[in-house]
Design an enzyme around this catalytic site. Sequence first.
Site, PDB file in Angstrom:
ATOM      1  N   GLY A  71       0.210  -3.269   5.560  1.00  0.00           N
ATOM      2  CA  GLY A  71       0.475  -4.598   6.107  1.00  0.00           C
ATOM      3  C   GLY A  71      -0.702  -5.508   5.871  1.00  0.00           C
ATOM      4  O   GLY A  71      -1.586  -5.201   5.065  1.00  0.00           O
ATOM      5  N   ARG A  99     -13.386  -8.308  -1.259  1.00  0.00           N
ATOM      6  CA  ARG A  99     -12.666  -8.206   0.019  1.00  0.00           C
ATOM      7  C   ARG A  99     -12.243  -6.748   0.264  1.00  0.00           C
ATOM      8  O   ARG A  99     -11.721  -6.073  -0.610  1.00  0.00           O
ATOM      9  CB  ARG A  99     -11.417  -9.094  -0.032  1.00  0.00           C
ATOM     10  CG  ARG A  99     -10.535  -9.022   1.227  1.00  0.00           C
ATOM     11  CD  ARG A  99      -9.363  -8.074   1.039  1.00  0.00           C
ATOM     12  NE  ARG A  99      -8.416  -8.117   2.157  1.00  0.00           N
ATOM     13  CZ  ARG A  99      -7.407  -7.276   2.290  1.00  0.00           C
ATOM     14  NH1 ARG A  99      -7.207  -6.332   1.396  1.00  0.00           N
ATOM     15  NH2 ARG A  99      -6.599  -7.366   3.310  1.00  0.00           N
ATOM     16  N   THR A 103       0.799  -1.233   0.000  1.00  0.00           N
ATOM     17  CA  THR A 103       0.000   0.000   0.000  1.00  0.00           C
ATOM     18  C   THR A 103       0.833   1.285   0.000  1.00  0.00           C
ATOM     19  O   THR A 103       2.006   1.250   0.332  1.00  0.00           O
ATOM     20  CB  THR A 103      -0.844  -0.050   1.292  1.00  0.00           C
ATOM     21  OG1 THR A 103      -1.712  -1.147   1.189  1.00  0.00           O
ATOM     22  CG2 THR A 103      -1.618   1.198   1.562  1.00  0.00           C
TER      23      THR A 103
HETATM   24  N1  ASP Z   1      -3.079  -3.203   4.100  1.00  0.00           N
HETATM   25  C1  ASP Z   1      -3.380  -3.539   2.737  1.00  0.00           C
HETATM   26  C2  ASP Z   1      -4.567  -4.443   2.686  1.00  0.00           C
HETATM   27  O1  ASP Z   1      -4.672  -5.334   3.488  1.00  0.00           O
HETATM   28  C3  ASP Z   1      -2.254  -4.187   2.014  1.00  0.00           C
HETATM   29  C4  ASP Z   1      -0.948  -3.471   2.135  1.00  0.00           C
HETATM   30  O2  ASP Z   1      -0.703  -2.688   3.005  1.00  0.00           O
HETATM   31  O3  ASP Z   1      -0.120  -3.719   1.277  1.00  0.00           O
HETATM   32  O4  ASP Z   1      -5.370  -4.294   1.804  1.00  0.00           O
END
Ligand code: ASP
Length: 343
Positions: free
Chosen positions: A260, A236, A208
């Site tokens: 995360g 989702r 992200t």
């Molecule tokens: N937190 C994000 C998610 O679960 C993924 C990420 O941070 O890369 O969609």
Amino acid sequence: MNKVFPIITSLLFASLPSAVIAAESPIAIAIHGGAGTIQKSRFTPEKEKAYRAKLKEAVEAGYSVLEKGGSSIDAVTTSINILENSPFFNAGKGAVYTHNEIHEMDSSIMYGKNRQAGAVAGVKHIKNPINLARLVMEESIHVMLSGEGAEKFAKNKGVELVDNKIFNTEHRYKSLLKVKAKMKKAKLENKDHQAAHNSLDVEYKVGTVGAVALDIHGDITSGTSTGGMTAKRFGRIGDAPIIGAGTFADNNSCAVSATGHGEYFIRYNVAADICARVQYQGKTIEQAGNEVIHNVLMPVGGTGGVIIIDTKGNMSLPFNTKGMYRATKSNTTATYVGIFKDD
Ligand code: ASP
């Protein structure tokens, strides 16, 4: 005696030109481009240089908004737009694929001055989801819009709807195929999706982008934008659009943007928990961030990291993964760019 100081100070400030007062007020920005299995051995020197340059460009663009007296909201969206428009990061152009081979994006923004917030979830045709989250915050009576409703709102507000294919990239498609092969081998496909996901390497679950900023007026903002997780089930929703989980900002405590394994960040209400520790336990942002990332999330298997800022311009960037794309700049510190743990 004590009472005299504020009066003298206000008299002094009253006679100073505004530029001098401005120099007294801290301004600062921190950005991230995801956390995960980011190891130096996986980078060619050219690739590393390109990632560092993009992070530098994004943090400096946001900082220059602050330097001109712009709001922390503008600084955050400016930096995030640059990361969303880059194929390097899992947001906008670089968004990962869902299991059924499309892109669904989540984003949110929160303003610490008044705890206004806006979020969009599961959007498929929005080039810069953070801008739509901002529109929800500023021009709707709601906090979160999802899917079709969010896109209808965008259309009504004059935002162009783009073809989902514009988010296609070869490297993300290869990742998807790899993940699918892994799931098939483990005979996990169409069975237990959660177990399938648990079996995947952390690099497929993170990436992200986000930014937190403090402006000259003393107001903080946090924003987060993502394509979610590779091979996620369609529909989702992760932590990124959830206020309190992936994004939180309150001038009374701090502003946080997370990256995360979203399911953990939702269950542990990560961004809000960090700010609550600051506000109610008198912790510094560094203490609060480390506690949640290392002592709360790590033992239960929640991988990732956060960027945090407070109204004094303090910044902290804890993560429990091998690396996190990150950068900071303030009126007292030069541009810092980090990728690996020991950067
Ligand atoms: N937190 C994000 C998610 O679960 C993924 C990420 O941070 O890369 O969609």
